[in-house]
Design a protein around this motif. Structure first.
Motif, PDB file in Angstrom:
ATOM      1  N   UNK A  91       0.845  -1.198   0.000  1.00 40.94           N
ATOM      2  CA  UNK A  91       0.000   0.000   0.000  1.00 40.94           C
ATOM      3  C   UNK A  91       0.883   1.251   0.000  1.00 40.94           C
ATOM      4  N   UNK A  92       1.935   1.240   0.816  1.00 42.50           N
ATOM      5  CA  UNK A  92       2.858   2.382   0.855  1.00 42.50           C
ATOM      6  C   UNK A  92       3.534   2.590  -0.494  1.00 42.50           C
ATOM      7  N   UNK A  93       3.917   1.498  -1.145  1.00 46.05           N
ATOM      8  CA  UNK A  93       4.543   1.584  -2.457  1.00 46.05           C
ATOM      9  C   UNK A  93       3.583   2.178  -3.476  1.00 46.05           C
ATOM     10  N   UNK A  94       2.327   1.716  -3.464  1.00 42.79           N
ATOM     11  CA  UNK A  94       1.317   2.271  -4.371  1.00 42.79           C
ATOM     12  C   UNK A  94       1.135   3.764  -4.145  1.00 42.79           C
ATOM     13  N   UNK A  95       1.087   4.168  -2.874  1.00 41.96           N
ATOM     14  CA  UNK A  95       0.925   5.579  -2.532  1.00 41.96           C
ATOM     15  C   UNK A  95       2.100   6.397  -3.043  1.00 41.96           C
ATOM     16  N   UNK A  96       3.321   5.896  -2.807  1.00 37.97           N
ATOM     17  CA  UNK A  96       4.519   6.618  -3.251  1.00 37.97           C
ATOM     18  C   UNK A  96       4.534   6.765  -4.770  1.00 37.97           C
ATOM     19  N   UNK A  99       2.031   9.329  -5.950  1.00 31.93           N
ATOM     20  CA  UNK A  99       2.404  10.705  -5.598  1.00 31.93           C
ATOM     21  C   UNK A  99       3.578  11.216  -6.429  1.00 31.93           C
ATOM     22  N   UNK A 100       4.477  10.331  -6.790  1.00 33.89           N
ATOM     23  CA  UNK A 100       5.698  10.738  -7.486  1.00 33.89           C
ATOM     24  C   UNK A 100       5.875   9.967  -8.789  1.00 33.89           C
ATOM     25  N   UNK A 101       4.942  10.096  -9.715  1.00 35.95           N
ATOM     26  CA  UNK A 101       5.047   9.320 -10.960  1.00 35.95           C
ATOM     27  C   UNK A 101       6.214   9.775 -11.842  1.00 35.95           C
TER      28      UNK A 101
END
Length: 149
Positions: A91-96, A99-101
């Protein structure tokens, strides 16, 4: 991504790569282990083909990574704190990544580094150090925060 060998366990039972169907199902089932899902619900939730879901669920259950009730509901196992942490990291990886594509990194690069990575990480985003060293001291963290401000 380099691995801290002081914390590395080569016998770690979690060998699931991010962005695989196994990882997607683990993430869904371990975000709340109190919920049980039918294969059809998992298929709808993750938008995966029926055969893929049933095969992956069978393998995960056979490997002892997920539970299955007598009436066919699949769920995360309460005692598998390692898998719960793994799901939270996904989930944290997906969020990161959302946010920073512009970082030029996708989930396939997470466990790949150097020449084997599918996407080259922009060098202006990497901090290069002449020599490896231990984690920074609290004083170094404060100094770095002050430099950024």
């Amino acid at each position: 991504m380099p691995i801290d060998l002081r914390k590395h366990d080569p016998d770690d039972p979690i060998t699931i790569r991010p962005e695989t169907n196994k990882a997607k199902i683990i993430k869904l089932l371990y975000l709340n282990t109190n919920l049980g899902f039918t294969p059809a619900e998992i298929q709808d939730e993750l938008d995966l083909p029926r055969g893929t879901v049933s095969g992956t669920l069978s393998r995960l259950h056979g490997e002892g990574l997920i539970g299955k009730t007598s009436d066919g509901l699949y769920h995360g196992l309460d005692h598998r704190e390692d898998l719960r942490r793994f799901a939270q990291s996904l989930v944290s990886l997906d969020t990161m990544l959302s946010r920073y594509p512009e970082a030029g990194i996708d989930p396939d690069d997470v466990e790949q580094t150097g020449a084997s990575a599918k996407t080259e990480i922009p060098t202006d985003r990497l901090q290069e150090r002449d020599t490896p060293r231990e984690e920074p001291t609290p004083e170094e963290w404060v100094a770095a925060e002050n430099d950024e401000a």
